[in-house]
Enzyme design. Sequence first.
Site, short mmCIF file in Angstrom:
data_model
loop_
_atom_site.label_atom_id
_atom_site.label_comp_id
_atom_site.label_asym_id
_atom_site.label_seq_id
_atom_site.Cartn_x
_atom_site.Cartn_y
_atom_site.Cartn_z
CD GLU A 207 -3.51 -0.90 1.91
OE1 GLU A 207 -3.38 -0.61 2.38
OE2 GLU A 207 -3.69 -1.74 1.93
CD GLU A 330 -3.42 -5.88 2.96
OE1 GLU A 330 -4.43 -5.48 3.72
OE2 GLU A 330 -1.79 -5.48 3.09
#
Length: 526
Positions: A207, A330
């Site tokens: 991220e 995720e």
Amino acid sequence: MTLSSYRKLVCMCVVAMLTTVSMSETQVSSKDGVVNKLVIYVDKGKDVIAPEIYGHFAEHLGRCIYEGFWVGEDSPIPNVRGIRKDVIEALRKLDIPVLRWPGGCFADEYHWKEGIGPRAQRPSMINTHWGMVTETNAFGTHEFLDLCEQLGCEAYIAGNVGSGTVEEMQDWVEYMTLDGDSEMANLRRKNGRDKPWRVKYFGVGNENWGCGGNMTAEYYADLYNRFQTYVRNYSGNRIIKVACGPGSVNYNWIKVVMQRCHRHMDAISLHHYVRGTGNWTHKGSATEFDEKEWIALMKNTLFIHELLEKNIEIMDRYDPRQRIGLYVDEWGTWWDSEPNTNPGFLYQQNTLRDAVSAGIFFNAFNEHCYRVRMANIAQTNNVLQAMTLTKGEKMIVTPTYHVFEMYKVHQGGTYLPSDLTCNAYRYEGQEVQSLSASASRDKSGKIYITICNLDTKMPAKLDCELLGVKPKSISGRVLTAERMNTHNTFEQPDAVTPKELSGIKVQGEKVLTTLPPKSVVLLTIE
Ligand code: AHR
């Protein structure tokens, strides 16, 4: 034909000229009360469902690693080299193929050298993302790779780009995988491990558009190309390099990273979390919700189809031969933390609603297995949509755990394209398809069909047609419960567990069955 299925068909025709796509279709009937129909093209399967689609993710977050896995060698909780036995025993039943670690956001502030050597001498740090708690570094590289060996799964390590250096990343790979004579390999030996480990997957950052450094796509792409250069293959270990992809809808990110880095990556990630009607500030309770929130979650989960297709379409522009995997590393539900728990620990209960959502996710991953080659639920223990919940020495498994157990039969199977026609499920102005399904065939010829009934009240009669196959025997399992929010607790650990599904009939090439409302079903056909 609905607008979205028309769009899907058009898109499939365009992309099919260059690439492989799955030919499955879902049509929602405008008339109510029709018999739902699933036509399975048994002889048209060609793509393999990568076992890694059933992968996991464990971060240094709340009680996922500490207590969830790691209790320490001196703990009264039975353990093997500090890793608790009950959790390993439960997870081994899921045939976990791969485990991602150490984050998450934590990955980009983790300095691996602090987590090796005698535990008493390891420095501590503050886990700034997750509750500002002290991280003792008791669980580090050796402990993680031991955990993978105890689970019998591959290791997927997320490296630090946000606050780390290229040298640090290079050293880590050398430390774990080099069999020769070098400072890092010798340090590993000094710390008790002679032979290198096999590390199959390595993520270059996490991220990085957010908690991993707040970078632009262009800046990250340059960093990715630089960092990945030094993620070397040593001593016969071949690393699959994973670039950081977008979080939910961020098509520009994947476009830029694919455009600039596609030659240097084997996979790119996608993160996607779902909730009901809430927002990031009030995500809603995991256990106290109404049907409006239920159907909203189903709708948000079904959006994964569109999200995958749009990301794949962009990937196809730069990688038309589909060499690069899309790793949804995720995914899962994200609710408000349980009352009276540290909000930074993301501890949430897990109900039948989470289980149906997981089933829909898996059906979508299976359908897109020609490009989706890994997915990792967030997270394995005690955090977000967990498999196992612990309370000191006690452990229970969740409804989502049971979905993993039921769906594991798809691992490594051949995906069978299918057409689904089903009723709509409506509630207070919202409408979704009532069913979600996928099918596969294993090497022995057994066919597995997994179906979710999203409707909370209506049982679904389903005709499955297996083109070219006359079933000899059939069995079914179902996961359901009386209420939408039924969940397992330490007092009632078996409130939601799979049961046998009765009343399945065979008529020639057809299998006729009825799915209870709000359920996940597995049919096994020989
Ligand atoms: O899974 C929890 C967090 O969600 C991860 O650390 C991060 O990558 C994502 O935002």
